[in-house]
Design a protein around this motif. Sequence first.
Motif, PDB file in Angstrom:
ATOM      1  N   GLN A   2       0.826  -1.196   0.000  1.00  0.00           N
ATOM      2  CA  GLN A   2       0.000   0.000   0.000  1.00  0.00           C
ATOM      3  C   GLN A   2       0.868   1.257   0.000  1.00  0.00           C
ATOM      4  O   GLN A   2       1.860   1.337   0.713  1.00  0.00           O
ATOM      5  CB  GLN A   2      -0.891  -0.008   1.225  1.00  0.00           C
ATOM      6  N   GLN A   3       0.487   2.238  -0.822  1.00  0.00           N
ATOM      7  CA  GLN A   3       1.189   3.515  -0.898  1.00  0.00           C
ATOM      8  C   GLN A   3       0.762   4.393   0.280  1.00  0.00           C
ATOM      9  O   GLN A   3      -0.427   4.547   0.546  1.00  0.00           O
ATOM     10  CB  GLN A   3       0.847   4.211  -2.218  1.00  0.00           C
ATOM     11  N   ILE A   4       1.726   4.947   1.006  1.00  0.00           N
ATOM     12  CA  ILE A   4       1.434   5.815   2.146  1.00  0.00           C
ATOM     13  C   ILE A   4       1.795   7.248   1.769  1.00  0.00           C
ATOM     14  O   ILE A   4       2.861   7.504   1.217  1.00  0.00           O
ATOM     15  CB  ILE A   4       2.229   5.371   3.395  1.00  0.00           C
ATOM     16  N   LYS A   5       0.911   8.197   2.095  1.00  0.00           N
ATOM     17  CA  LYS A   5       1.162   9.607   1.812  1.00  0.00           C
ATOM     18  C   LYS A   5       2.305  10.113   2.691  1.00  0.00           C
ATOM     19  O   LYS A   5       2.458   9.678   3.832  1.00  0.00           O
ATOM     20  CB  LYS A   5      -0.085  10.435   2.100  1.00  0.00           C
ATOM     21  N   LEU A   6       3.081  11.048   2.150  1.00  0.00           N
ATOM     22  CA  LEU A   6       4.192  11.620   2.924  1.00  0.00           C
ATOM     23  C   LEU A   6       3.693  12.244   4.221  1.00  0.00           C
ATOM     24  O   LEU A   6       4.354  12.161   5.247  1.00  0.00           O
ATOM     25  CB  LEU A   6       4.944  12.668   2.103  1.00  0.00           C
ATOM     26  N   SER A   7       2.519  12.844   4.175  1.00  0.00           N
ATOM     27  CA  SER A   7       1.988  13.502   5.370  1.00  0.00           C
ATOM     28  C   SER A   7       1.565  12.510   6.451  1.00  0.00           C
ATOM     29  O   SER A   7       1.276  12.909   7.572  1.00  0.00           O
ATOM     30  CB  SER A   7       0.804  14.390   4.994  1.00  0.00           C
ATOM     31  N   GLU A   8       1.536  11.222   6.127  1.00  0.00           N
ATOM     32  CA  GLU A   8       1.158  10.196   7.094  1.00  0.00           C
ATOM     33  C   GLU A   8       2.352   9.397   7.608  1.00  0.00           C
ATOM     34  O   GLU A   8       2.215   8.624   8.551  1.00  0.00           O
ATOM     35  CB  GLU A   8       0.140   9.228   6.465  1.00  0.00           C
ATOM     36  N   LYS A   9       3.523   9.574   7.000  1.00  0.00           N
ATOM     37  CA  LYS A   9       4.709   8.823   7.404  1.00  0.00           C
ATOM     38  C   LYS A   9       5.367   9.462   8.619  1.00  0.00           C
ATOM     39  O   LYS A   9       5.386  10.682   8.754  1.00  0.00           O
ATOM     40  CB  LYS A   9       5.718   8.779   6.250  1.00  0.00           C
ATOM     41  N   ALA A  10       5.902   8.639   9.487  1.00  0.00           N
ATOM     42  CA  ALA A  10       6.608   9.140  10.670  1.00  0.00           C
ATOM     43  C   ALA A  10       8.025   9.569  10.315  1.00  0.00           C
ATOM     44  O   ALA A  10       8.519  10.573  10.815  1.00  0.00           O
ATOM     45  CB  ALA A  10       6.644   8.073  11.755  1.00  0.00           C
ATOM     46  N   LEU A  11       8.693   8.799   9.456  1.00  0.00           N
ATOM     47  CA  LEU A  11      10.065   9.093   9.042  1.00  0.00           C
ATOM     48  C   LEU A  11      10.118   9.296   7.537  1.00  0.00           C
ATOM     49  O   LEU A  11       9.492   8.550   6.781  1.00  0.00           O
ATOM     50  CB  LEU A  11      11.004   7.948   9.422  1.00  0.00           C
ATOM     51  N   LEU A  12      10.897  10.281   7.129  1.00  0.00           N
ATOM     52  CA  LEU A  12      11.076  10.574   5.709  1.00  0.00           C
ATOM     53  C   LEU A  12      12.540  10.388   5.342  1.00  0.00           C
ATOM     54  O   LEU A  12      13.422  10.840   6.069  1.00  0.00           O
ATOM     55  CB  LEU A  12      10.670  12.017   5.397  1.00  0.00           C
ATOM     56  N   ASN A  13      12.794   9.728   4.193  1.00  0.00           N
ATOM     57  CA  ASN A  13      14.170   9.609   3.724  1.00  0.00           C
ATOM     58  C   ASN A  13      14.541  10.880   2.964  1.00  0.00           C
ATOM     59  O   ASN A  13      13.718  11.792   2.810  1.00  0.00           O
ATOM     60  CB  ASN A  13      14.370   8.334   2.895  1.00  0.00           C
ATOM     61  N   VAL A  14      15.765  10.957   2.472  1.00  0.00           N
ATOM     62  CA  VAL A  14      16.266  12.178   1.834  1.00  0.00           C
ATOM     63  C   VAL A  14      15.392  12.579   0.649  1.00  0.00           C
ATOM     64  O   VAL A  14      14.987  13.744   0.535  1.00  0.00           O
ATOM     65  CB  VAL A  14      17.747  12.012   1.412  1.00  0.00           C
ATOM     66  N   LYS A  15      15.066  11.652  -0.233  1.00  0.00           N
ATOM     67  CA  LYS A  15      14.252  11.989  -1.404  1.00  0.00           C
ATOM     68  C   LYS A  15      12.844  12.439  -0.999  1.00  0.00           C
ATOM     69  O   LYS A  15      12.287  13.345  -1.601  1.00  0.00           O
ATOM     70  CB  LYS A  15      14.186  10.813  -2.364  1.00  0.00           C
ATOM     71  N   GLU A  16      12.296  11.821   0.033  1.00  0.00           N
ATOM     72  CA  GLU A  16      10.977  12.223   0.515  1.00  0.00           C
ATOM     73  C   GLU A  16      11.018  13.605   1.154  1.00  0.00           C
ATOM     74  O   GLU A  16      10.094  14.407   0.982  1.00  0.00           O
ATOM     75  CB  GLU A  16      10.440  11.191   1.506  1.00  0.00           C
ATOM     76  N   ILE A  17      12.101  13.907   1.876  1.00  0.00           N
ATOM     77  CA  ILE A  17      12.257  15.242   2.456  1.00  0.00           C
ATOM     78  C   ILE A  17      12.322  16.274   1.338  1.00  0.00           C
ATOM     79  O   ILE A  17      11.709  17.345   1.425  1.00  0.00           O
ATOM     80  CB  ILE A  17      13.518  15.339   3.340  1.00  0.00           C
ATOM     81  N   MET A  18      13.053  15.956   0.283  1.00  0.00           N
ATOM     82  CA  MET A  18      13.151  16.863  -0.855  1.00  0.00           C
ATOM     83  C   MET A  18      11.771  17.132  -1.455  1.00  0.00           C
ATOM     84  O   MET A  18      11.428  18.286  -1.748  1.00  0.00           O
ATOM     85  CB  MET A  18      14.091  16.273  -1.919  1.00  0.00           C
ATOM     86  N   ALA A  19      10.981  16.087  -1.637  1.00  0.00           N
ATOM     87  CA  ALA A  19       9.636  16.234  -2.195  1.00  0.00           C
ATOM     88  C   ALA A  19       8.730  16.996  -1.231  1.00  0.00           C
ATOM     89  O   ALA A  19       7.925  17.835  -1.647  1.00  0.00           O
ATOM     90  CB  ALA A  19       9.047  14.861  -2.523  1.00  0.00           C
ATOM     91  N   TYR A  20       8.846  16.726   0.035  1.00  0.00           N
ATOM     92  CA  TYR A  20       7.992  17.304   1.076  1.00  0.00           C
ATOM     93  C   TYR A  20       8.263  18.794   1.263  1.00  0.00           C
ATOM     94  O   TYR A  20       7.342  19.580   1.454  1.00  0.00           O
ATOM     95  CB  TYR A  20       8.231  16.536   2.378  1.00  0.00           C
ATOM     96  N   THR A  21       9.547  19.180   1.207  1.00  0.00           N
ATOM     97  CA  THR A  21       9.928  20.568   1.509  1.00  0.00           C
ATOM     98  C   THR A  21      10.219  21.412   0.274  1.00  0.00           C
ATOM     99  O   THR A  21      10.173  22.631   0.346  1.00  0.00           O
ATOM    100  CB  THR A  21      11.195  20.603   2.387  1.00  0.00           C
ATOM    101  N   GLY A  22      10.589  20.758  -0.820  1.00  0.00           N
ATOM    102  CA  GLY A  22      11.019  21.504  -2.000  1.00  0.00           C
ATOM    103  C   GLY A  22      12.486  21.884  -1.954  1.00  0.00           C
ATOM    104  O   GLY A  22      12.984  22.603  -2.820  1.00  0.00           O
ATOM    105  N   TRP A  23      13.207  21.422  -0.931  1.00  0.00           N
ATOM    106  CA  TRP A  23      14.628  21.710  -0.801  1.00  0.00           C
ATOM    107  C   TRP A  23      15.416  20.793  -1.727  1.00  0.00           C
ATOM    108  O   TRP A  23      15.001  19.685  -2.032  1.00  0.00           O
ATOM    109  CB  TRP A  23      15.112  21.477   0.625  1.00  0.00           C
ATOM    110  N   GLY A  24      16.616  21.226  -2.118  1.00  0.00           N
ATOM    111  CA  GLY A  24      17.511  20.410  -2.920  1.00  0.00           C
ATOM    112  C   GLY A  24      18.247  19.390  -2.060  1.00  0.00           C
ATOM    113  O   GLY A  24      18.267  19.480  -0.826  1.00  0.00           O
TER     114      GLY A  24
END
Length: 64
Positions: A2-24
């Motif tokens: 099952q696909q989990i939304k970023l807003s529902e995950k407890a931990l984010l990896n580097v690529k997810e942080i990039m997607a979540y924040t818009g940071w490089g």
Amino acid sequence: MQQIKLSEKALLNVKEIMAYTGWGENIVRNTLNDPKCKFVVRKGKRLFANRKLLDKYIDSISGM
């Protein structure tokens, strides 16, 4: 799996942080490697962000 939304995950990896924040990638990695970083979670060589603490950090630097 099952696909989990970023807003529902407890931990984010580097690529997810990039997607979540818009940071490089460089900004994300530099922030996570900063000894003062309060939201980093280290598991072996991998870096993650505690999403709730990341949200608080973003609020603090945006003046909220």
